[in-house]
Each structure stands twice: as structure tokens, then as C-alpha cells.
Design an enzyme around this catalytic site. Sequence first.
Site, PDB file in Angstrom:
ATOM      1  N   HIS A 107      74.309  59.468  85.331  1.00  0.00           N
ATOM      2  CA  HIS A 107      75.858  59.521  85.413  1.00  0.00           C
ATOM      3  C   HIS A 107      76.225  60.165  86.724  1.00  0.00           C
ATOM      4  CE1 HIS A 107      75.707  57.712  81.642  1.00  0.00           C
ATOM      5  NE2 HIS A 107      75.849  58.801  80.782  1.00  0.00           N
ATOM      6  N   HIS A 119      82.117  55.291  78.468  1.00  0.00           N
ATOM      7  CA  HIS A 119      81.277  56.190  77.619  1.00  0.00           C
ATOM      8  C   HIS A 119      81.874  56.351  76.441  1.00  0.00           C
ATOM      9  CE1 HIS A 119      77.793  58.358  76.745  1.00  0.00           C
ATOM     10  NE2 HIS A 119      77.311  58.433  78.019  1.00  0.00           N
ATOM     11  N   GLU A 158      77.609  50.736  76.111  1.00  0.00           N
ATOM     12  CA  GLU A 158      78.022  50.971  77.785  1.00  0.00           C
ATOM     13  C   GLU A 158      77.547  49.821  78.650  1.00  0.00           C
ATOM     14  OE1 GLU A 158      76.320  55.027  78.700  1.00  0.00           O
ATOM     15  OE2 GLU A 158      76.060  54.913  77.014  1.00  0.00           O
TER      16      GLU A 158
END
Length: 347
Positions: A104, A175, A313
Amino acid sequence: MKKQGFGTTKDGKEALLYTLSNKNGMEISVTDYGAHLVSVLVPDKDGKKRDVVLGFDSVTGYETDGSHFGATIGRNGNRIAGAAFELHGKTYQLAKNENNNNLHSGPDGYDYRLWNVEEADDSAVTFVLMSPDGDQRFPGNFEVSVTYTLTDENAVEIHYEGSCDQDTVVNMTNHSYFNLAGHDAGSIENQTLVLKAEQFSPVIDSASIPTGEHAPVQGTPMDFTSEKAIGAEIEADFEQLKLTGGYDHNFILDKAVEGSIELMAVASCKESGITMEAFTDLPCVQFYAGNFIAPVTGKNGVFYDKRNGFCLESQYVPNAINQEGEEKPILEAGDTYDTTTVYKFIF
């Protein structure tokens, strides 16, 4: 639209919370801190509103949250192997923040920053962020907006739009952790899921980097092509599930038209009577069953733990930038990054 304070960040800046509502009794709240989706209130089969996403009561919880509840992830979602990639012959070394990989975009993700509010009305809020050249060690000055819209069709639309002055990597996602019985309801394992995906991305090992194979789900516990409880086979004697402690895999969507917004998943909770349909124009979705939610106190003092929420996601294949044969999340200089994900509720 209602605007209110959401607490003060550790560096003394005020965060704000924006609440949108529609004619059917749905409400969503979003904050300028990390462009987080903080709450989604949906009437259940008895007309009682349930908040179906995990989160926190103020900015303080989000500042230290390692699970990324409701977060806008950028510049790149998911994992990059070895925390490095090559673009036009130059190697870019990123922060290593999970198993020698970059997850991320590292510890300085977009979800830990205050965004500017460009526009806000009764149905939508637009957050804007400028990510300078070298930010998170990615190339190019990247300006991006995220717009949350709540429609009268009970859809939460998330639209990303941005541009960069150099070729760069962009693979943004939301998320949110969903629990269709309510964020305070505990395990999501009895809730059902359909994924519009006949193939998934096996991972090499517990570091969760894909092998590069597109493997068929048929005949395996990865098969969600027809409705199945999330927990039905999550503990199966299946190597891929053992490596990741349960579902935490990329699924390659069965797209009728590449780049079009199509159904990617349907999740349902019989107890609440709430169903969620999810749509995206991206090629893949990461289905994560919340296997590693760190025990934490969330909204209204509720204790969150393992598998108390699931994520869908939308994304490109993880590590696609380093993988031959995969569609790469490269935004070319001067082009527009433009992608939409929708979570629509039926109640």
C-alpha cells in the site's frame, strides 16, 4: 450535507467529517483525513439502520490504524515485490514495510494525510491531494481527486481522477471492511459472497506475491462463482489458504468489455436482509476476509478482531509492474487516471 469536526491530528490540524444522506434513509460519512469512508448506514429488513463498515469515532483512531479501515490507498495499492520496480530503465526503490515488500505504498500512504476539499454538496464530496515527485519514492508530480457520491439508487460511488507530469505507477483502491450485519456484529463468516471471477492469482508464499499464474477457481475453495458462505471453506486443507491465513487473494474478473464498469461481487447477510453489489472498471479485485485484523477498539467502543469485516479492493494484479504478461498500472505523463468503484446496497 452535514459538516462537523472529527478531532485534531497529532500535528494539531483539525479533521472534518462530511455526512451525506439520500431519500431512502441511507447515510454515509467521509473524512478529509485520508479520504476515509467512515460509516455507511443502511436500513435493514426491519427498517433499523446498521453501520456496515468498520472504523473509528475520530481522526485519532485512523492515525494509528494498521488495518486501513475505509482508507483511500495510494499511490499504489497492494504489494510490490522487493519494494522495487523498473520504469524506462530506471529502478525505483520503495519503502519495505511488509516481508521485504512494499504494501500500500509504504508507511506514508495517502490514508495518513489531510486532503483538501474541492467540492461538497448534498450528494457528493470531492477530496484533492498533490503528491510531489519522489513522494513515497514514486516518480512525478501526481495530482489526484477522490469523489464519494451517495445516489438515490443506494449506491456509494467512488471516483478517482488524476494526472502526472511523468510516467508513473498508479493503482488506487478503497480499503473498506464491510460487515453487512453491522460493524458491531462480529464474524462475517456466515455472510455469503459471489465473485465474478473464474480465475485467481496464486501466491508464492506467505509474503503474498503472486506467482504470475492465472489459476482456475473451479474445484477449489477459491470458487465463489456461485453463492457461498465466506467461512464455508476458509479453513480448508488448501495450500493457498494456509499461506495467507484465509482468503487474501487477487481474483481476475470476468469482464465482458475491458474497462467498462461491471459487477465484480455480490455479498449478502440473511440476518440483516442487506445485500451489497460491487462494481468496478478495473480488471481485478482483492478479496480479503480480515484474517489479520489487529484487535482494536473501533466506533462506539466496539471491539474488532479477526474476520469481523471483509474487503473487496478493486485493482490491477498485485506486483503487475514487475510481472511479465500482466496489464501494468502505468499512468503516462499527460494522460488522465480515471477509475470508478461502486458499492450498491439492496435492502
